[in-house]
Design a protein around this motif. Structure first.
Motif, PDB file in Angstrom:
ATOM      1  N   MET A  63      -1.464   1.919  15.125  1.00  0.00           N
ATOM      2  CA  MET A  63      -0.863   1.035  14.265  1.00  0.00           C
ATOM      3  C   MET A  63      -0.041   1.944  13.179  1.00  0.00           C
ATOM      4  O   MET A  63      -0.264   3.155  12.744  1.00  0.00           O
ATOM      5  CB  MET A  63      -1.684   0.178  13.366  1.00  0.00           C
ATOM      6  N   ASN A  64       1.273   1.568  12.969  1.00  0.00           N
ATOM      7  CA  ASN A  64       2.164   2.218  12.163  1.00  0.00           C
ATOM      8  C   ASN A  64       2.282   1.321  10.973  1.00  0.00           C
ATOM      9  O   ASN A  64       2.999   0.413  10.739  1.00  0.00           O
ATOM     10  CB  ASN A  64       3.619   2.275  12.686  1.00  0.00           C
ATOM     11  N   LEU A  65       1.259   1.743   9.965  1.00  0.00           N
ATOM     12  CA  LEU A  65       0.984   1.177   8.418  1.00  0.00           C
ATOM     13  C   LEU A  65       2.349   1.013   7.748  1.00  0.00           C
ATOM     14  O   LEU A  65       2.679   0.084   7.281  1.00  0.00           O
ATOM     15  CB  LEU A  65      -0.191   1.355   7.919  1.00  0.00           C
ATOM     16  N   PRO A  66       3.030   2.239   7.750  1.00  0.00           N
ATOM     17  CA  PRO A  66       4.114   2.268   6.947  1.00  0.00           C
ATOM     18  C   PRO A  66       5.195   1.245   7.195  1.00  0.00           C
ATOM     19  O   PRO A  66       5.763   0.233   6.289  1.00  0.00           O
ATOM     20  CB  PRO A  66       4.777   3.466   6.974  1.00  0.00           C
ATOM     21  N   ARG A  67       5.473   1.111   8.605  1.00  0.00           N
ATOM     22  CA  ARG A  67       6.271   0.177   9.137  1.00  0.00           C
ATOM     23  C   ARG A  67       5.747  -1.467   8.931  1.00  0.00           C
ATOM     24  O   ARG A  67       6.345  -2.307   8.501  1.00  0.00           O
ATOM     25  CB  ARG A  67       6.510   0.243  10.499  1.00  0.00           C
ATOM     26  N   ARG A  68       4.448  -1.749   9.192  1.00  0.00           N
ATOM     27  CA  ARG A  68       3.948  -2.915   9.081  1.00  0.00           C
ATOM     28  C   ARG A  68       3.827  -3.349   7.608  1.00  0.00           C
ATOM     29  O   ARG A  68       3.864  -4.773   7.271  1.00  0.00           O
ATOM     30  CB  ARG A  68       2.619  -2.726   9.680  1.00  0.00           C
ATOM     31  N   SER A  69       3.745  -2.520   6.693  1.00  0.00           N
ATOM     32  CA  SER A  69       3.401  -2.896   5.097  1.00  0.00           C
ATOM     33  C   SER A  69       4.593  -2.613   4.250  1.00  0.00           C
ATOM     34  O   SER A  69       4.392  -2.936   3.104  1.00  0.00           O
ATOM     35  CB  SER A  69       2.154  -2.434   4.750  1.00  0.00           C
ATOM     36  N   ALA A  70       5.599  -1.909   4.765  1.00  0.00           N
ATOM     37  CA  ALA A  70       6.842  -1.373   3.874  1.00  0.00           C
ATOM     38  C   ALA A  70       6.254  -0.464   3.053  1.00  0.00           C
ATOM     39  O   ALA A  70       6.578  -0.323   1.626  1.00  0.00           O
ATOM     40  CB  ALA A  70       7.578  -2.341   3.387  1.00  0.00           C
ATOM     41  N   PHE A  71       4.948   0.395   3.323  1.00  0.00           N
ATOM     42  CA  PHE A  71       4.542   1.295   2.537  1.00  0.00           C
ATOM     43  C   PHE A  71       5.049   2.785   2.979  1.00  0.00           C
ATOM     44  O   PHE A  71       4.890   2.827   3.808  1.00  0.00           O
ATOM     45  CB  PHE A  71       3.055   1.285   2.445  1.00  0.00           C
ATOM     46  N   PRO A  72       5.512   3.570   1.887  1.00  0.00           N
ATOM     47  CA  PRO A  72       6.360   4.688   2.182  1.00  0.00           C
ATOM     48  C   PRO A  72       5.202   5.581   2.927  1.00  0.00           C
ATOM     49  O   PRO A  72       3.968   5.808   2.558  1.00  0.00           O
ATOM     50  CB  PRO A  72       6.554   5.448   0.949  1.00  0.00           C
ATOM     51  N   PRO A  73       5.521   6.553   4.062  1.00  0.00           N
ATOM     52  CA  PRO A  73       4.438   7.457   4.592  1.00  0.00           C
ATOM     53  C   PRO A  73       3.953   8.379   3.561  1.00  0.00           C
ATOM     54  O   PRO A  73       2.846   8.762   3.655  1.00  0.00           O
ATOM     55  CB  PRO A  73       5.428   8.042   5.746  1.00  0.00           C
ATOM     56  N   CYS A  93      -3.404  -4.860   3.089  1.00  0.00           N
ATOM     57  CA  CYS A  93      -4.618  -5.742   3.591  1.00  0.00           C
ATOM     58  C   CYS A  93      -4.182  -6.856   4.537  1.00  0.00           C
ATOM     59  O   CYS A  93      -4.840  -6.989   5.432  1.00  0.00           O
ATOM     60  CB  CYS A  93      -5.156  -6.533   2.459  1.00  0.00           C
ATOM     61  N   GLU A  94      -2.785  -7.230   4.377  1.00  0.00           N
ATOM     62  CA  GLU A  94      -2.149  -8.247   5.432  1.00  0.00           C
ATOM     63  C   GLU A  94      -2.000  -7.633   6.763  1.00  0.00           C
ATOM     64  O   GLU A  94      -2.399  -7.972   7.591  1.00  0.00           O
ATOM     65  CB  GLU A  94      -1.097  -8.818   4.741  1.00  0.00           C
ATOM     66  N   ALA A  95      -1.486  -6.525   6.602  1.00  0.00           N
ATOM     67  CA  ALA A  95      -1.090  -5.638   7.739  1.00  0.00           C
ATOM     68  C   ALA A  95      -2.535  -5.055   8.710  1.00  0.00           C
ATOM     69  O   ALA A  95      -2.435  -5.112   9.747  1.00  0.00           O
ATOM     70  CB  ALA A  95      -0.383  -4.434   7.467  1.00  0.00           C
ATOM     71  N   LEU A  96      -3.499  -4.919   7.817  1.00  0.00           N
ATOM     72  CA  LEU A  96      -4.704  -4.394   8.287  1.00  0.00           C
ATOM     73  C   LEU A  96      -5.788  -5.510   8.748  1.00  0.00           C
ATOM     74  O   LEU A  96      -6.788  -5.388   9.165  1.00  0.00           O
ATOM     75  CB  LEU A  96      -5.391  -3.193   7.546  1.00  0.00           C
ATOM     76  N   HIS A  97      -5.334  -6.893   8.088  1.00  0.00           N
ATOM     77  CA  HIS A  97      -6.389  -7.841   8.328  1.00  0.00           C
ATOM     78  C   HIS A  97      -7.721  -7.484   7.567  1.00  0.00           C
ATOM     79  O   HIS A  97      -8.998  -7.782   8.209  1.00  0.00           O
ATOM     80  CB  HIS A  97      -6.540  -8.276   9.799  1.00  0.00           C
ATOM     81  N   PRO A 124      -9.088  -5.995   0.016  1.00  0.00           N
ATOM     82  CA  PRO A 124      -9.204  -4.658  -1.087  1.00  0.00           C
ATOM     83  C   PRO A 124     -10.419  -3.740  -0.973  1.00  0.00           C
ATOM     84  O   PRO A 124     -10.234  -2.570  -0.689  1.00  0.00           O
ATOM     85  CB  PRO A 124      -8.740  -5.295  -2.220  1.00  0.00           C
ATOM     86  N   GLY A 125     -11.588  -4.501  -1.056  1.00  0.00           N
ATOM     87  CA  GLY A 125     -12.886  -3.794  -0.963  1.00  0.00           C
ATOM     88  C   GLY A 125     -13.192  -3.022   0.347  1.00  0.00           C
ATOM     89  O   GLY A 125     -13.937  -1.977   0.368  1.00  0.00           O
ATOM     90  N   ASP A 126     -12.380  -3.471   1.383  1.00  0.00           N
ATOM     91  CA  ASP A 126     -12.707  -2.698   2.692  1.00  0.00           C
ATOM     92  C   ASP A 126     -11.888  -1.472   2.611  1.00  0.00           C
ATOM     93  O   ASP A 126     -12.124  -0.396   3.752  1.00  0.00           O
ATOM     94  CB  ASP A 126     -12.063  -3.691   4.081  1.00  0.00           C
ATOM     95  N   ILE A 127     -10.924  -1.103   1.935  1.00  0.00           N
ATOM     96  CA  ILE A 127     -10.130   0.115   1.772  1.00  0.00           C
ATOM     97  C   ILE A 127     -10.067   0.775   0.721  1.00  0.00           C
ATOM     98  O   ILE A 127      -9.675   1.770   0.467  1.00  0.00           O
ATOM     99  CB  ILE A 127      -8.341  -0.142   2.396  1.00  0.00           C
ATOM    100  N   ILE A 128     -10.566   0.199  -0.715  1.00  0.00           N
ATOM    101  CA  ILE A 128     -10.925   0.863  -1.772  1.00  0.00           C
ATOM    102  C   ILE A 128     -12.214   1.103  -2.330  1.00  0.00           C
ATOM    103  O   ILE A 128     -13.015   0.121  -1.927  1.00  0.00           O
ATOM    104  CB  ILE A 128     -10.222   0.216  -3.040  1.00  0.00           C
ATOM    105  N   ASP A 129     -12.917   2.350  -2.685  1.00  0.00           N
ATOM    106  CA  ASP A 129     -13.868   2.700  -3.175  1.00  0.00           C
ATOM    107  C   ASP A 129     -13.839   3.447  -4.237  1.00  0.00           C
ATOM    108  O   ASP A 129     -13.044   4.117  -4.547  1.00  0.00           O
ATOM    109  CB  ASP A 129     -14.640   3.352  -2.376  1.00  0.00           C
ATOM    110  N   TRP A 130     -14.719   3.312  -5.306  1.00  0.00           N
ATOM    111  CA  TRP A 130     -14.751   4.035  -6.419  1.00  0.00           C
ATOM    112  C   TRP A 130     -15.894   5.285  -6.225  1.00  0.00           C
ATOM    113  O   TRP A 130     -16.816   5.282  -5.387  1.00  0.00           O
ATOM    114  CB  TRP A 130     -15.500   3.215  -7.407  1.00  0.00           C
ATOM    115  N   MET A 131     -15.430   6.510  -6.650  1.00  0.00           N
ATOM    116  CA  MET A 131     -16.380   7.792  -6.513  1.00  0.00           C
ATOM    117  C   MET A 131     -16.670   8.327  -7.988  1.00  0.00           C
ATOM    118  O   MET A 131     -15.418   8.482  -8.636  1.00  0.00           O
ATOM    119  CB  MET A 131     -15.476   8.763  -5.632  1.00  0.00           C
ATOM    120  N   ASP A 132     -17.585   8.957  -8.261  1.00  0.00           N
ATOM    121  CA  ASP A 132     -17.798   9.610  -9.363  1.00  0.00           C
ATOM    122  C   ASP A 132     -17.130  10.990  -9.203  1.00  0.00           C
ATOM    123  O   ASP A 132     -16.653  11.333  -7.999  1.00  0.00           O
ATOM    124  CB  ASP A 132     -19.060   9.522  -9.928  1.00  0.00           C
TER     125      ASP A 132
END
Length: 63
Positions: free
Chosen positions: A1-11, A34-38, A41-49
């Motif tokens: 999958m090419n996320l930058p192309r599918r989400s207009a998010f710069p490489p 999230c739309e491109a990856l179906h 947000p909680g699936d791709i963002i996590d908090w770390m100490d």
């Protein structure tokens, strides 16, 4: 999958996410990713100490 192309998010920003160097993200960008990856947000963002972050990336990002 090419996320930058599918989400207009710069490489370069994809790289910053992978290396833990992204300092912020717009909700519109997060929504597009999230739309491109179906996913939610909680699936791709996590908090770390600081200790977890250093273990994962080697050092804290510069402020």
């Amino acid at each position: 999958m090419n996320l930058p192309r599918r989400s207009a998010f710069p490489p370069v920003n994809i790289s910053r996410i992978k290396t833990g160097r992204l300092k912020g993200i717009r909700f519109s960008t997060l929504e597009a990713m999230c739309e491109a990856l179906h996913c939610k947000p909680g699936d791709i963002i996590d908090w770390m100490d600081d200790e977890e972050y250093i273990a994962a990336f080697g050092s804290l990002p510069e402020a």
